[in-house]
Design a protein around this motif. Sequence first.
Motif, PDB file in Angstrom:
ATOM      1  N   GLU A   1       0.830  -1.204   0.000  1.00  0.00           N
ATOM      2  CA  GLU A   1       0.000   0.000   0.000  1.00  0.00           C
ATOM      3  C   GLU A   1       0.869   1.260   0.000  1.00  0.00           C
ATOM      4  OE1 GLU A   1      -3.126   0.243  -0.370  1.00  0.00           O
ATOM      5  OE2 GLU A   1      -3.877  -1.779   0.012  1.00  0.00           O
ATOM      6  N   TYR A   2       2.037   1.179   0.635  1.00  0.00           N
ATOM      7  CA  TYR A   2       2.998   2.280   0.634  1.00  0.00           C
ATOM      8  C   TYR A   2       4.327   1.775   0.084  1.00  0.00           C
ATOM      9  CZ  TYR A   2       0.034   5.514   3.218  1.00  0.00           C
ATOM     10  OH  TYR A   2      -0.979   6.369   3.577  1.00  0.00           O
TER      11      TYR A   2
ATOM     12  N   VAL B   1       0.566   6.031   9.213  1.00  0.00           N
ATOM     13  CA  VAL B   1      -0.271   5.506   8.132  1.00  0.00           C
ATOM     14  C   VAL B   1      -1.641   5.102   8.660  1.00  0.00           C
ATOM     15  CG1 VAL B   1      -0.533   3.522   6.590  1.00  0.00           C
ATOM     16  CG2 VAL B   1       1.626   4.793   6.646  1.00  0.00           C
TER      17      VAL B   1
ATOM     18  N   SER C   1      -3.511   7.942   6.872  1.00  0.00           N
ATOM     19  CA  SER C   1      -3.344   7.528   5.476  1.00  0.00           C
ATOM     20  C   SER C   1      -2.933   8.678   4.555  1.00  0.00           C
ATOM     21  CB  SER C   1      -4.637   6.894   4.949  1.00  0.00           C
ATOM     22  OG  SER C   1      -4.997   5.762   5.685  1.00  0.00           O
TER      23      SER C   1
ATOM     24  N   ASP D   1      -0.940  10.815   1.663  1.00  0.00           N
ATOM     25  CA  ASP D   1      -0.364  10.417   0.386  1.00  0.00           C
ATOM     26  C   ASP D   1       1.148  10.261   0.475  1.00  0.00           C
ATOM     27  OD1 ASP D   1      -2.797  10.415  -0.957  1.00  0.00           O
ATOM     28  OD2 ASP D   1      -2.638  12.520  -1.512  1.00  0.00           O
TER      29      ASP D   1
ATOM     30  N   ARG E   1       2.092   6.655  -0.876  1.00  0.00           N
ATOM     31  CA  ARG E   1       1.049   5.687  -1.199  1.00  0.00           C
ATOM     32  C   ARG E   1       1.341   5.074  -2.565  1.00  0.00           C
ATOM     33  NH1 ARG E   1      -3.852   5.659   1.338  1.00  0.00           N
ATOM     34  NH2 ARG E   1      -4.849   5.095  -0.622  1.00  0.00           N
TER      35      ARG E   1
END
Length: 330
Positions: A88-89, A111, A115, A117, A175
Motif C-alpha cells: 500500500e505504501y 499511516v 493515510s 499520500d 502511497r
Amino acid sequence: MADVRPWLSVLVPGRNVERYLPACLASIHNEQVGDIEVLVLDDASSDATAEIARQWLQRFANARLLQREQNVGIGEGRNILLREAAGEYIWFVDADDVVLPGALRSLKGIVEAGSPDLVLCDFVPFRAGEGGQGEGDGPPKGALLGPGGAGTGVDSLLAGLLAARQLHVWSKIARREVMRGVTFPVGKVFEDNAAMPDLLARTGSYYYAGKAWIGYRRRPGSIMSSIDARCRLDFLDSIASLQRKLAPLAGTAEARFALDYFCLRGLLWATQRSSADPQALAACARTFNELFADNARGVLSGCLKRGWLLRAMKLQLGTRKLRGVEPDRA
C-alpha cells in the motif's frame, strides 16, 4: 480468501554492495512491524551481492530478489522495483544505508492514523565501513523546512522541500497510487530530482515525521563523492526539468521563490565544479540563460527582502561569472 496486500513495500536497489547490504537488510528485518514486503534488485553485480541478498531474504516472510544480467542503472532499477511492488505504501531504501530503530513502527502509526499520500522523514549522515550506523556526522538533517505533522497543499510542501534542499526519494514514503505515477529517468544520475515533480503533482496530503528514520552512509565511490563531467551534465538537466515541471505547481510567491532559489543555487554549484572544463561551463551558461531571463535579479531581490545579505552577495558573484561565459548551442 483473497491475499492481503502488504501495508509497505521496501525497495532496495543495489550494485556491488556486498559490504553494505547485510547492514541494510538487518536494519529492516529488526524493524518489521506487521506484514511488509521487501524487494531487492541486484543490478548485474560482479561481487556477492546476489548471494548475500538470497541469504538475508530467507529471514523475511514476504521477500524477493530480482536480478538483471546487464547493468540497467539506478533509475531503471527503481522503475523495475516499482512495477513489482505490491504494498500500500512504497519506500525506497538505498543498499548502503540503514533504517534506524523505531522507524517502521512510527511510519505504521502515521499511516494507520491518517493515510497521508506522502510521509517525509529526516536522516542522519554517518561514516562506517561494512557495519551499521557507526559514528554520526552531526545532528539529523531535515527533509522539510517547516513544522512537523500533517499538511495539505502542494505550495507549502514544495516550498518546505526546496528550502530544505533534500529531494532524495529515500526520505519519502508514498502511497502506492501516488508513487506508481512516477517514472525515474533511465541512464542518468540525480534521478531523484527528475522524478520529484511527478511525485509532488500527485500528492494531496502529507505528513512530516520530523524524526530521523534513515542512516545515510557517506562512502568513497558513491555518486555524490565522485562527481564527473557526465554527472554534472545530468545534474544540469535535472535542474532544468525541475524548474520547468514545478513552476506550474508553485501557486504562491514563497513557493516560486523557493523553486528559483533552489535552481540557482544548484546551477552555481555545478558552475563551481566546472571551472576547469570550458564545455561544462558553457552548458551551465546555457542553462542559466534558459532558466533566468532576468539574469536572476528576482532571486537576488528575494534574498535581500529576507535579509539574506551574504547569500545575495555569493549568488551575485556566481551569476556574474556565468554572464561572462559564452553559452553553448546544444
